[in-house]
Design an enzyme around this catalytic site. Structure first.
Site, PDB file in Angstrom:
ATOM      1  CE1 TYR A 166      -9.651   3.269   6.554  1.00  0.00           C
ATOM      2  CE2 TYR A 166      -8.625   4.439   8.371  1.00  0.00           C
ATOM      3  CZ  TYR A 166      -8.564   3.951   7.089  1.00  0.00           C
ATOM      4  OH  TYR A 166      -7.442   4.132   6.340  1.00  0.00           O
ATOM      5  CE  LYS A 167      -8.249   0.236   4.966  1.00  0.00           C
ATOM      6  NZ  LYS A 167      -6.819   0.135   4.672  1.00  0.00           N
ATOM      7  NE  ARG A 219     -10.354  -2.685  -2.331  1.00  0.00           N
ATOM      8  CZ  ARG A 219      -9.751  -1.997  -1.360  1.00  0.00           C
ATOM      9  NH1 ARG A 219      -8.568  -2.359  -0.922  1.00  0.00           N
ATOM     10  NH2 ARG A 219     -10.321  -0.922  -0.848  1.00  0.00           N
ATOM     11  CG  ASP A 268      -0.556  -2.086   7.118  1.00  0.00           C
ATOM     12  OD1 ASP A 268      -1.679  -2.367   7.597  1.00  0.00           O
ATOM     13  OD2 ASP A 268      -0.303  -0.988   6.582  1.00  0.00           O
ATOM     14  CG  PHE A 326      -2.008   0.989   1.196  1.00  0.00           C
ATOM     15  CD1 PHE A 326      -3.177   0.733   0.494  1.00  0.00           C
ATOM     16  CD2 PHE A 326      -1.886   2.196   1.861  1.00  0.00           C
ATOM     17  CE1 PHE A 326      -4.198   1.670   0.460  1.00  0.00           C
ATOM     18  CE2 PHE A 326      -2.910   3.133   1.830  1.00  0.00           C
ATOM     19  CZ  PHE A 326      -4.065   2.871   1.125  1.00  0.00           C
TER      20      PHE A 326
HETATM   21  C1  LIG Z   1      -6.109   1.374   4.383  1.00  0.00           C
HETATM   22  C2  LIG Z   1      -4.645   1.165   4.569  1.00  0.00           C
HETATM   23  C3  LIG Z   1      -3.873   2.107   5.251  1.00  0.00           C
HETATM   24  C4  LIG Z   1      -4.489   3.415   5.697  1.00  0.00           C
HETATM   25  O1  LIG Z   1      -3.613   4.257   6.350  1.00  0.00           O
HETATM   26  P1  LIG Z   1      -4.198   5.518   7.136  1.00  0.00           P
HETATM   27  O2  LIG Z   1      -2.998   6.268   7.528  1.00  0.00           O
HETATM   28  O3  LIG Z   1      -4.944   4.985   8.331  1.00  0.00           O
HETATM   29  O4  LIG Z   1      -5.097   6.268   6.233  1.00  0.00           O
HETATM   30  C5  LIG Z   1      -2.538   1.807   5.483  1.00  0.00           C
HETATM   31  N1  LIG Z   1      -1.989   0.656   5.047  1.00  0.00           N
HETATM   32  C6  LIG Z   1      -2.716  -0.264   4.350  1.00  0.00           C
HETATM   33  C7  LIG Z   1      -2.085  -1.525   3.901  1.00  0.00           C
HETATM   34  C8  LIG Z   1      -4.056  -0.019   4.087  1.00  0.00           C
HETATM   35  O5  LIG Z   1      -4.766  -0.906   3.385  1.00  0.00           O
END
Ligand SMILES: *Cc1c(COP(=O)(O)O)cnc(C)c1O
Length: 421
Positions: free
Chosen positions: A231-232, A380, A206, A138
């Site tokens: 939030y997921k 997705r 992560d 990501f």
């Molecule tokens: C959604 C996601 C994030 C989000 O990071 P934020 O700083 O909380 O916005 C980070 N890493 C991964 C792998 C994600 O899927």
């Protein structure tokens, strides 16, 4: 919306809609759906991006806002335990991710949580300069690593590979996302962690697409650090605080550079010099977002009511129905499956590639079927097992096939790019 009256687009040998209905009738988790507030008729396959709203959240927030904030004002920090809320929520999240008690800190965003643990990891291995990750990780994880490397000014560099195989003797830390945000492919956390450690490196995981969706065993895998989203799949609400894990063996010497007053050993002594609080408390920076934490706690409590193994079994069955049905028509529709066919090798999402991915996703949303688009060409679909039904998975597959077959997506209005995809 999402009322479909066409004949089945799938072969008779594949599960029929009635089979999906029968699976719902026999589903031990069926009642969990009632704990969520979902728009009528919606098929929501984006709980991996923004989890659904638990019914209990609004009342809890109203109490915190009206009675605690409005009624008791600043006394609430002690009287209503606000000052301990982040620790309490951290210990609850720990149960979802196989972490020991007092190892999880909650606050900030995933990006900032990653910055903190990465800084500690790099400081432990000063002779090594490489942060090893994957090209497909990501972007925020990669951006944060680059930013920290530049800030440190010690010659650290981010090395990106297709898959982590060889871990060289300059690698300080292996930084990976457990479940790939595009493909849903899942890493073997224990074996990669062992490999990293055998090579003298530390492992950061992560858990953005794992926590709350499938069993995670951080302690069993001997992970050094982890971060993840609130939030997921934790259903904490938009912008919910993230979490951060540090293995107990690193606590005594844990140091992170965003040393704010609430990570101090004695915040209310207002000492001039920083002294980190012992253990995971030293990961805290500033004042915790109480309203967001209150919402996140409801999301986490909702998940803790159900055995994670049951959630995983349902998630695998949901994704399997959807994948099998869509895959049966994929080649003629120009879809290419990118998620692992083996349910054990993937998280709780199924993705396909298509040259018109963006417009197809928009056309599905217009029909009440919400998935998302990930650049450059990925559709997705996330399957949150707490609130989705088997019939939703079946219907979503049928809508997807119909939308491509009828070319309903081929409309200017579905090609307009919005800011958030
Ligand atoms: C959604 C996601 C994030 C989000 O990071 P934020 O700083 O909380 O916005 C980070 N890493 C991964 C792998 C994600 O899927």
């Amino acid at each position: 919306m999402a009322v479909r009256a066409r004949p089945s687009p799938f072969a008779a040998s594949l599960p029929a809609r009635a089979d999906a209905k029968a699976m719902d009738a026999a589903d031990p988790l069926a009642l969990a759906r009632n704990l969520f507030s979902l728009p009528p008729g919606a098929i929501y396959l984006d709980g991996n991006s923004l989890g659904a709203l638990p019914r209990a959240t609004a009342a809890r927030l109203q109490d915190v806002v009206r009675d605690e904030w409005g009624g008791d004002l600043i006394a609430s920090w002690n009287k209503h335990g606000w000052i301990d809320l982040a620790r309490r929520v951290g210990d609850k999240i720990a149960k979802l991710i196989g972490a020991e008690a007092n190892t999880v800190s909650v606050g900030d965003s995933t990006s900032i949580a990653l910055f903190k643990v990465l800084a500690d990891a790099l400081a432990r291995n000063p002779g090594r300069k490489t942060i090893l990750s994957e090209r497909g990780n990501f972007p925020t994880d990669l951006y944060m690593a680059e930013g920290l490397a530049a800030l440190l000014g010690q010659g650290h560099r981010l090395e990106l590979v297709e898959r982590v195989e060889n871990i060289g003797d300059d690698v300080a830390v292996v930084m990976l996302t457990h479940v790939d945000y595009r493909t849903g492919a899942m890493h073997d956390m224990a074996s990669i962690t062992a490999k990293a450690q055998a090579a003298g490196a530390l492992a950061i995981w992560d858990l953005a697409h794992s926590a709350g969706a499938l069993p995670v065993d951080l302690a069993g895998a001997k992970a050094d650090y982890a971060v993840g989203c609130g939030y997921k799949y934790l259903n904490g609400g938009p912008g919910a605080p993230a979490f951060l894990y540090v293995a107990p063996r690193h606590h005594e010497t844990f140091r992170q550079p965003l040393q704010g007053w609430l990570g101090h050993a004695a915040p209310f002594a207002f000492e001039q010099a920083y002294r980190p609080a012992a253990g995971i408390a030293g990961a805290t920076t500033g004042t915790p977002p109480i309203l967001s934490l209150a919402a996140l706690e409801v999301g986490v409590d909702t998940l803790l009511r159900f055995p994670m193994a049951e959630l995983r079994a349902k998630s695998q069955a949901l994704t399997e129905i959807f994948r099998t049905l869509v895959q049966s028509r994929a080649s003629e529709l120009g879809l290419e499956g990118v998620s692992p066919a083996d349910p054990e090798a993937r998280g709780s999402q199924i993705s396909f590639r298509h040259e018109h991915a963006y417009a197809i996703v928009q056309a599905l949303i217009a029909q009440g079927v919400t998935g998302d688009f990930r650049a450059p060409d990925i559709l997705r679909f996330g399957f949150a097992p707490l609130y989705l039904r088997y019939v939703d998975a079946w219907d979503a597959a049928a809508y997807l096939v119909d939308t491509i077959e009828s070319r309903a997506f081929d409309d200017e209005k579905f090609r307009q790019r919005q800011t958030v995809t």
